[in-house]
Scaffold this active site. Sequence first.
Site, PDB file in Angstrom:
ATOM      1  N   CYS B  87       8.723   0.506 -17.920  1.00  7.47           N
ATOM      2  CA  CYS B  87      10.091   0.815 -17.490  1.00  7.47           C
ATOM      3  C   CYS B  87      10.591  -0.225 -16.491  1.00  7.47           C
ATOM      4  O   CYS B  87      10.824  -1.362 -16.856  1.00  7.47           O
ATOM      5  CB  CYS B  87      10.140   2.244 -16.940  1.00  7.47           C
ATOM      6  SG  CYS B  87      11.814   2.907 -16.807  1.00  7.47           S
ATOM      7  N   HIS B 196       7.016   5.876 -21.025  1.00  9.31           N
ATOM      8  CA  HIS B 196       6.048   6.082 -19.943  1.00  9.31           C
ATOM      9  C   HIS B 196       4.735   6.686 -20.438  1.00  9.31           C
ATOM     10  O   HIS B 196       4.598   7.912 -20.479  1.00  9.31           O
ATOM     11  CB  HIS B 196       6.642   7.020 -18.898  1.00  9.31           C
ATOM     12  CG  HIS B 196       7.749   6.395 -18.125  1.00  9.31           C
ATOM     13  ND1 HIS B 196       7.560   5.774 -16.913  1.00  9.31           N
ATOM     14  CD2 HIS B 196       9.070   6.277 -18.406  1.00  9.31           C
ATOM     15  CE1 HIS B 196       8.715   5.308 -16.476  1.00  9.31           C
ATOM     16  NE2 HIS B 196       9.650   5.592 -17.350  1.00  9.31           N
ATOM     17  N   GLU B 198       2.020   6.897 -18.840  1.00  4.78           N
ATOM     18  CA  GLU B 198       1.332   7.598 -17.736  1.00  4.78           C
ATOM     19  C   GLU B 198       1.794   9.039 -17.586  1.00  4.78           C
ATOM     20  O   GLU B 198       1.131   9.828 -16.903  1.00  4.78           O
ATOM     21  CB  GLU B 198       1.527   6.831 -16.416  1.00  4.78           C
ATOM     22  CG  GLU B 198       2.875   7.008 -15.738  1.00  4.78           C
ATOM     23  CD  GLU B 198       3.987   6.160 -16.344  1.00  4.78           C
ATOM     24  OE1 GLU B 198       3.788   5.610 -17.450  1.00  4.78           O
ATOM     25  OE2 GLU B 198       5.062   6.054 -15.715  1.00  4.78           O
TER      26      GLU B 198
END
Lengths: 93, 227
Positions: B87, B196, B198
């Site tokens: 990002c 994302h 994560e």
Amino acid sequence: MARVVVDVMLKPEILDSQGQAVANALLRLGVNDVSSVRVGRRVEIEFVGDSPDPQEQLDRAREIAEKLLANPVIEDFTIRLAEAGSDRTDVSA
Amino acid sequence: MTARVGVVTFPGTSDDTDVARAVHLAGGAAIRLWHDDPALYGVNAVVLPGGSSYGDYLRSGAIARLAPVMQTIIDAAQRGLPVLGICNGFQTLCEAHLLPGALTRNEHLRFRSRDQWLRIEATATAWTNAFLPGQEVLLPIKHAAGRYVADQHTLDELEATGRVVARYIGGNPNGSQHDIAGISNAAGNVVGLMPHPEHAVEALIGPSLDGLGVFTSILKNLAGAPA
């Protein structure tokens, strides 16, 4: 005291979604004769010193613009000298 | 030896703790790196997490790329250190010229936050080797400036050399050219991803566990699997 004005605009081929949003808002304002709106960024730079050489100021501002103020992948810029406190353009670059 | 994965924090970074946890869950050691400290403390790889570094002033990532830690990371990446930008980290890698192109304001101008299907298109990179070619994965996206743009020559080169790492499927969330969600550099050690991974590593809070593959990929890579 002179200052350098750097105007940064998205390249014409890059969709300016902010400009489009402003154009759409203008319709709501009752303004319906606008064919295009583009939104950019204006940066004003003043160098230290009493009377720096104008050409040197422009050259240094160009270097700053190329390295940081504009992203050459998506943006163009123009630079010019202006008197502090005035929008009048004295020297175009 | 446990692989050491650096996780950078800039002022305004918000996903650093999630990235560190994802590295830990995958079996690596997360080493926190600070924007103002050029030292990398012997890390074997680096992640630039998402957020709004420096308030997204000027352009997203434009100020972050001048941070002291980035000067060291840029040099190391050019010598082969695996670097992943997620990002805002992807935006920073483009601003740092480690990846071509740029990420601009979403076409529809809205901040887009949703779970997004992607296809992993390149599995030869340091960060995607644990995926199957063409694997479809579900990861969260959350960004205002995720529309990937590059000139035609760059796009052609990315496509021809298999450097489009991930592509949006089931709808393009931001107007990205060629539905690009992630790209790599020519060597495959530097990858930028808009979604994302994560945030998709635990069933409790993620839409899938698909993101874990990114972090197991880098551990595989560091353990000697071909990049």
